[in-house]
Design a protein around this motif. Sequence first.
Motif, short mmCIF file in Angstrom:
data_model
loop_
_atom_site.label_atom_id
_atom_site.label_comp_id
_atom_site.label_asym_id
_atom_site.label_seq_id
_atom_site.Cartn_x
_atom_site.Cartn_y
_atom_site.Cartn_z
N MET A 168 23.60 37.35 -26.37
CA MET A 168 23.67 36.38 -25.06
C MET A 168 22.14 35.70 -24.86
SD MET A 168 26.76 36.11 -24.08
CE MET A 168 26.60 35.47 -22.36
N LEU A 169 21.23 36.44 -25.16
CA LEU A 169 19.78 36.11 -24.84
C LEU A 169 19.43 34.96 -26.05
CD1 LEU A 169 17.99 38.93 -23.52
CD2 LEU A 169 19.07 37.15 -22.14
N ASN A 170 19.98 35.25 -27.10
CA ASN A 170 19.67 34.44 -28.17
C ASN A 170 20.41 33.26 -28.28
OD1 ASN A 170 17.98 36.45 -29.38
ND2 ASN A 170 19.66 37.38 -30.84
N ALA A 171 21.52 33.10 -27.69
CA ALA A 171 22.24 32.01 -27.45
C ALA A 171 21.85 31.17 -26.53
CB ALA A 171 23.81 32.25 -27.23
N GLN A 172 21.25 31.74 -25.17
CA GLN A 172 20.47 30.98 -24.20
C GLN A 172 19.28 30.41 -24.84
OE1 GLN A 172 18.48 33.54 -21.42
NE2 GLN A 172 18.82 31.93 -19.80
N SER A 173 18.49 30.99 -25.79
CA SER A 173 17.27 30.49 -26.15
C SER A 173 17.57 29.31 -26.93
CB SER A 173 16.41 31.64 -27.15
OG SER A 173 15.38 31.11 -27.30
N GLU A 174 18.47 29.39 -27.85
CA GLU A 174 18.78 28.38 -28.89
C GLU A 174 19.22 27.22 -28.13
OE1 GLU A 174 18.56 28.12 -32.23
OE2 GLU A 174 17.08 29.91 -31.88
N GLN A 175 20.27 27.26 -27.17
CA GLN A 175 20.68 26.20 -26.23
C GLN A 175 19.56 25.50 -25.34
OE1 GLN A 175 23.40 25.01 -27.38
NE2 GLN A 175 23.89 23.47 -25.84
N TYR A 194 31.86 32.93 -23.91
CA TYR A 194 30.84 32.42 -22.84
C TYR A 194 30.49 31.19 -23.60
CZ TYR A 194 30.36 36.36 -20.19
OH TYR A 194 30.83 37.53 -19.24
N VAL A 195 30.10 30.21 -22.77
CA VAL A 195 29.51 28.89 -23.17
C VAL A 195 28.13 28.72 -22.51
CG1 VAL A 195 29.56 26.23 -23.19
CG2 VAL A 195 31.68 27.93 -23.54
N TRP A 196 27.18 28.44 -22.99
CA TRP A 196 25.73 28.09 -22.47
C TRP A 196 25.59 26.58 -22.16
CZ3 TRP A 196 22.46 31.68 -20.58
CH2 TRP A 196 22.96 33.09 -21.00
N PRO A 221 32.02 25.62 -32.53
CA PRO A 221 31.46 26.62 -32.90
C PRO A 221 30.01 26.63 -33.71
CG PRO A 221 33.53 26.86 -33.16
CD PRO A 221 33.60 25.59 -33.00
N SER A 222 29.90 25.42 -34.42
CA SER A 222 28.39 25.24 -35.15
C SER A 222 27.38 24.95 -34.38
CB SER A 222 28.70 24.01 -36.04
OG SER A 222 28.81 22.80 -35.32
N SER A 223 27.65 24.39 -32.93
CA SER A 223 26.60 24.32 -32.00
C SER A 223 26.53 25.45 -31.05
CB SER A 223 26.74 23.05 -31.34
OG SER A 223 28.16 23.08 -30.48
N GLN A 224 27.58 26.23 -30.86
CA GLN A 224 27.65 27.29 -30.09
C GLN A 224 28.64 28.30 -30.70
OE1 GLN A 224 27.37 27.53 -25.88
NE2 GLN A 224 26.41 25.47 -25.59
N PRO A 225 28.02 29.38 -31.44
CA PRO A 225 28.86 30.44 -32.24
C PRO A 225 29.52 31.39 -31.25
CG PRO A 225 26.73 30.73 -32.60
CD PRO A 225 26.68 29.47 -31.75
N LEU A 226 29.26 31.36 -29.97
CA LEU A 226 29.77 32.72 -29.28
C LEU A 226 31.52 32.80 -29.28
CD1 LEU A 226 27.14 33.01 -26.51
CD2 LEU A 226 27.54 34.57 -28.56
N ILE A 227 32.06 31.65 -29.35
CA ILE A 227 33.40 31.27 -29.41
C ILE A 227 34.02 30.64 -30.41
CG2 ILE A 227 35.28 29.97 -27.98
CD1 ILE A 227 33.66 30.42 -25.71
N GLY A 228 35.04 31.02 -31.00
CA GLY A 228 35.38 30.78 -32.32
C GLY A 228 36.20 29.46 -32.16
N HIS A 229 36.79 29.13 -31.18
CA HIS A 229 37.52 27.73 -30.99
C HIS A 229 36.69 26.94 -30.59
CE1 HIS A 229 41.86 29.31 -31.16
NE2 HIS A 229 41.29 30.59 -30.74
#
Length: 371
Positions: A168-175, A194-196, A221-229
């Motif tokens: 989650m922290l990595n996704a936060q940093s990237e976004q 989750y979506v950031w 998902p290519s921009s936010q890979p935490l969710i598959g759809h």
Amino acid sequence: MFPLRHFLCCVLLFSVGTLVSALSITDLFEISFDEDVAGNCEAEGAGRFARYIKEGISLAMAGIDFVNAATDSSDELHVQAKRLGTEWFRNPDSDDYESILIYYEKVLDWLQNNGPNDDGDNPLKPYLFCGDSWALRKSLQDPLFGTDGKPVRDNNGDVVLIGDNSDMLNAQSEQAKATRQAVYPYWSERLSGYVWAPAFGPLPTDGYCAQPKAYGFCFTPSSQPLIGHSWISLCDYSFTDLVLGQPKCNVVEKNDFRENVAPEGAGNINDVTPESATFFHELFHLLYGAAETIPPDTPDRKEVYGTWQILGQEPLEGATNGEKMESYQALANPETYTQVAVAFYYTKTLPLADGRRQEFYTGFCTVQDDV
């Protein structure tokens, strides 16, 4: 409006008489019309989305016809199409027109045949939401939910917080790096993840649609890979009830322009842009990837919506040195494709009573005598 069942099989007639097939909205998207489901489209109705598909096919075909006319000097609308391309795409060359054609063809093929999204990498059916009630803003101090919707626990049985999870922290940093602003985790039970995104208002329930004049948005998902759809969400502001081809544009003579300034009362493309245009616009993000359909090098790292910014008549949002939109940016901007498709639809399918073809000179509805 037509009941959804009329489109389930389905065959549609494009306005110039070409027979085309179409899928239903439930063939293409995970969508709910149950008022008890977050992000449902019960208030909008299934018939509205059947019309969106029909109009989306018409717009994609108009875009294809635009490219064909612009690149074929023998086409009866070659001059009009060439002027349209020069204005909106900044005098595209043959390679540019080939790229534009592929964009429109991909949207048309998906509406008729379905298929993967996110540049062909995601085979999962995308979601279509109305509004933004399907996601709730959380903080790093809130419990982390798993895909089952229950709090995640560590080996000791203690509840794990969002801020304790490295993914989650990595996704936060990237976004945050991509958007250049603080981002927060939004939990979605519908998406089981989750979506950031930035805070769109003071309340945790404030989502993207809480912003002034927000039409819609898309994530893949290519921009936010935490969710598959992948998913598209349409805001109330987009539901204008304008139907493709029904509003008439207040046409003025090109010769009545003075130093490119339209005469008083001139209609413009925004007067006739249908409400389905937002849906059509988001399809480019959905099919090519949300991150790949943002024009490069814009001052605020955002796509461009304003007609006169797209046309290069006004500086881009956030410009400090008067930067205006260039060709390579227009070619990556979904709203450019959307407005060009609307413009050529009117030129091709809705001639004036005297037989002349209406155009959109500098965004205003005109006729020209030099053809």
